[in-house]
Design an enzyme around this catalytic site. Structure first.
Site, PDB file in Angstrom:
ATOM      1  N   SER A  33      47.820  18.845  -6.521  1.00  0.00           N
ATOM      2  CA  SER A  33      47.151  18.818  -7.823  1.00  0.00           C
ATOM      3  C   SER A  33      47.691  19.910  -8.743  1.00  0.00           C
ATOM      4  O   SER A  33      48.065  20.984  -8.307  1.00  0.00           O
ATOM      5  CB  SER A  33      45.640  19.010  -7.671  1.00  0.00           C
ATOM      6  OG  SER A  33      45.050  19.029  -8.964  1.00  0.00           O
ATOM      7  N   HIS A  35      38.725  15.329  -5.208  1.00  0.00           N
ATOM      8  CA  HIS A  35      39.095  16.263  -6.289  1.00  0.00           C
ATOM      9  C   HIS A  35      39.226  15.490  -7.599  1.00  0.00           C
ATOM     10  O   HIS A  35      38.703  15.882  -8.640  1.00  0.00           O
ATOM     11  CB  HIS A  35      40.417  16.969  -5.939  1.00  0.00           C
ATOM     12  CG  HIS A  35      41.103  17.626  -7.106  1.00  0.00           C
ATOM     13  ND1 HIS A  35      41.769  16.913  -8.095  1.00  0.00           N
ATOM     14  CD2 HIS A  35      41.207  18.924  -7.468  1.00  0.00           C
ATOM     15  CE1 HIS A  35      42.251  17.740  -8.993  1.00  0.00           C
ATOM     16  NE2 HIS A  35      41.920  18.973  -8.642  1.00  0.00           N
ATOM     17  N   ASN A  36      39.919  14.357  -7.532  1.00  0.00           N
ATOM     18  CA  ASN A  36      40.126  13.573  -8.750  1.00  0.00           C
ATOM     19  C   ASN A  36      38.824  12.960  -9.251  1.00  0.00           C
ATOM     20  O   ASN A  36      38.617  12.844 -10.460  1.00  0.00           O
ATOM     21  CB  ASN A  36      41.160  12.469  -8.498  1.00  0.00           C
ATOM     22  CG  ASN A  36      42.574  13.009  -8.519  1.00  0.00           C
ATOM     23  OD1 ASN A  36      42.787  14.194  -8.254  1.00  0.00           O
ATOM     24  ND2 ASN A  36      43.537  12.174  -8.807  1.00  0.00           N
ATOM     25  N   LYS A  63      41.933  15.137  -1.844  1.00  0.00           N
ATOM     26  CA  LYS A  63      42.552  15.040  -3.167  1.00  0.00           C
ATOM     27  C   LYS A  63      41.874  13.938  -3.999  1.00  0.00           C
ATOM     28  O   LYS A  63      41.664  14.085  -5.209  1.00  0.00           O
ATOM     29  CB  LYS A  63      44.058  14.760  -3.036  1.00  0.00           C
ATOM     30  CG  LYS A  63      44.764  14.483  -4.371  1.00  0.00           C
ATOM     31  CD  LYS A  63      44.637  15.655  -5.332  1.00  0.00           C
ATOM     32  CE  LYS A  63      45.520  15.619  -6.555  1.00  0.00           C
ATOM     33  NZ  LYS A  63      45.471  14.498  -7.440  1.00  0.00           N
ATOM     34  N   GLU A 105      37.280  15.554 -11.095  1.00  0.00           N
ATOM     35  CA  GLU A 105      38.066  15.679 -12.339  1.00  0.00           C
ATOM     36  C   GLU A 105      37.600  14.644 -13.368  1.00  0.00           C
ATOM     37  O   GLU A 105      37.396  14.968 -14.546  1.00  0.00           O
ATOM     38  CB  GLU A 105      39.542  15.479 -11.961  1.00  0.00           C
ATOM     39  CG  GLU A 105      40.536  15.360 -13.087  1.00  0.00           C
ATOM     40  CD  GLU A 105      41.934  15.005 -12.541  1.00  0.00           C
ATOM     41  OE1 GLU A 105      42.453  15.733 -11.676  1.00  0.00           O
ATOM     42  OE2 GLU A 105      42.512  13.990 -12.981  1.00  0.00           O
TER      43      GLU A 105
END
Ligand code: 6PG
Length: 471
Positions: free
Chosen positions: A130, A187-188, A184, A191
């Site tokens: 990232s 995480h997105n 990940k 986001e």
């Protein structure tokens, strides 16, 4: 320590930036790309780093030129291109070599690929990277999935290229096979939630207060120096201040309001729901991007679906907006970590939540000052088992939720959409309600389907009086 030779396939924006980062940290990188001209362009722009970038004309030539053991990072589009590249590499590599997928792959694909590559006698890592192109070039946050042994071989290289938070490299092996890509993905999802909430507050300032982007930019700039300190608030201030070089107009005003998405936000929601978790803020963010693409319908609807009950004087202070974003951020992270906790149970991963928060403190898109508090809470202060019930976050939520409430109320009264912020508030009000309203849902289920319910005063499964009607 075994010295591994590094290769990289896929010299697009991310791949090129990562290759330069690896080279800058002293390691030669063998390069291959479908279009060889992209490698020429990268080398031509690399200055003194060019000597560390080794172009190959074919995958075979690249592998043959690399001393063993080799580690080859794939930065090709997620999906079929990853499988095709793996198919091409397997017959060329030998035991001790590692294939590393650095793209935004679906973690389920990573689990399958890991099995396939390991069955061929090779090592496989799925790593979430990232930080966008800038991060890839100067220090991304790296979330690794794979065996400890496979990680150990590339750990020094990954530590050297990763972002650094006060001396701590933002890279960690988080679990086996798909664990890195799963983290990940979440995480997105976070986001998406964060970006949507920022966009909603921008909407309140633009459409509720009639302010221009350049008038709003200083507000976000100020917020980025307080409890909202973060990369996304920083760049929001920057993009709002930018002028369009073509027309001189404010840049944001020239951009079509239809947001793209490549899948990670949606995957987060799908996996959350599959595991029985509520990711309502992330879901609202994904839904908002979906609705944004229905531009034509929105244009037709605008003059027709005139909202009744509008109260244009329902204004809200910047202080409340800041509080709303602080609350939304706590709850967005909390939903993300709940999904990770559910995944740890579901897939039997030993996820270290404090370490995940630490790895997100620098380099990645959702980096923020709050992640340090989250890491600390996971390390020291989860007596009640939930992030939102850590003493620190109880305090933050209690101090800020009033702002969120007033922002959502004002937005509703002005007819301005705040799907993520209102989902955050509803989630908060639901999770803090000791007695909710699903007693009624249980009764309804029992009424039409004889599903039974638990009573507050007796053990066992029970039915309501409606069951006795026709004997
Ligand atoms: C990052 C970003 C990066 C990219 C995503 C989001 O962490 O560096 O998340 O991976 O921006 O692909 O993409 P979409 O918004 O297109 O889904």
């Amino acid at each position: 320590m075994i010295q591994v030779s590094m290769g990289l396939i896929g010299v697009g924006t991310m791949g090129g930036a990562l290759a330069l980062n690896i080279a800058e940290n002293g390691t030669d990188v063998a390069l291959w790309n479908l279009d060889l001209l992209d490698i020429d362009a990268l080398i031509a722009s690399a200055g003194p780093l060019a000597q560390k970038l080794k172009k190959s004309d074919s995958i075979k030539a690249m592998v043959q030129a690399m001393p063993q053991p080799r580690a080859i990072i794939l930065l090709v589009p997620a999906g079929t291109p990853v499988d095709q590249t793996i198919d091409n590499l397997i017959p060329l590599l030998s035991s001790g070599d590692t294939i590393i997928d650095g793209g935004n792959s679906d973690f389920r694909d990573t689990v399958a690929r890991c099995r396939r590559v390991e069955a061929a006698g090779l090592a496989y890592l799925g790593i979430g990277i990232s930080g966008g192109a800038e991060g890839a070039r100067h220090g991304p946050s790296i979330m690794v999935g794979g065996t400890e042994a496979s990680y150990a071989i590339v750990e020094p290289v990954l530590q050297a290229i990763a972002a650094n938070f006060e001396g701590d490299p933002c890279v960690a092996r988080l679990g086996p096979d798909g664990a890195g890509h799963f983290v990940k993905t979440v995480h997105n999802g976070i986001e998406y939630a964060e970006m949507q909430m920022l966009a909603e507050v921008y909407g309140l300032l633009r459409d509720g207060e009639g302010r221009s982007g350049s008038e709003i930019a200083p507000v976000f700039r100020r917020w980025s120096r307080g409890p909202l300190e973060s990369y996304l608030v920083d760049i929001t201030a920057e993009v709002l201040a930018a002028k369009d070089p073509e027309t001189g107009e404010e840049m944001v005003d020239m951009i079509v309001d239809q947001a793209g998405q490549k899948g990670t936000g949606r995957w987060t929601v799908i996996e959350a729901i599959r595991m029985g978790q509520s990711a309502s803020i992330i879901e609202a963010a994904v839904g908002a991007r979906v609705l944004s693409s229905h531009k034509l319908t929105r244009q037709i609807a605008a003059p027709l679906l005139v909202p009744a009950g509008i109260d244009p004087i329902a204004k809200v202070s910047e202080q409340d907006m800041e509080s709303a974003l602080v609350t939304g951020r706590v709850l967005g992270y909390a939903q993300g970590f709940r999904i990770l906790e559910a995944a740890a149970v579901e897939f039997e991963w030993d996820l270290d939540y404090a370490r995940i928060a630490e790895v997100w403190r620098a380099g990645c898109i959702i980096r923020s000052a709050m992640l340090d508090d989250i890491a600390m809470a996971f390390r020291t202060d989860l007596p009640r088992g939930r992030l939102i019930l850590a003493d620190h976050f109880i305090k933050v939520l209690t101090q800020n939720v009033g702002g969120l409430r007033r922002v959502v109320a004002a937005a509703v009264l002005q007819g301005l959409p705040v799907p993520a912020l209102s989902s955050a508030l509803s989630w908060f009000d639901t999770i803090r309600q000791a007695r909710g309203t699903t007693d009624l849902i249980q009764a309804q289920r029992d009424f039409f389907g004889a599903h039974s319910f638990k009573r507050i005063d007796m053990d066992g499964d029970h039915h309501g009086p409606w069951m006795r009607k026709d004997g």
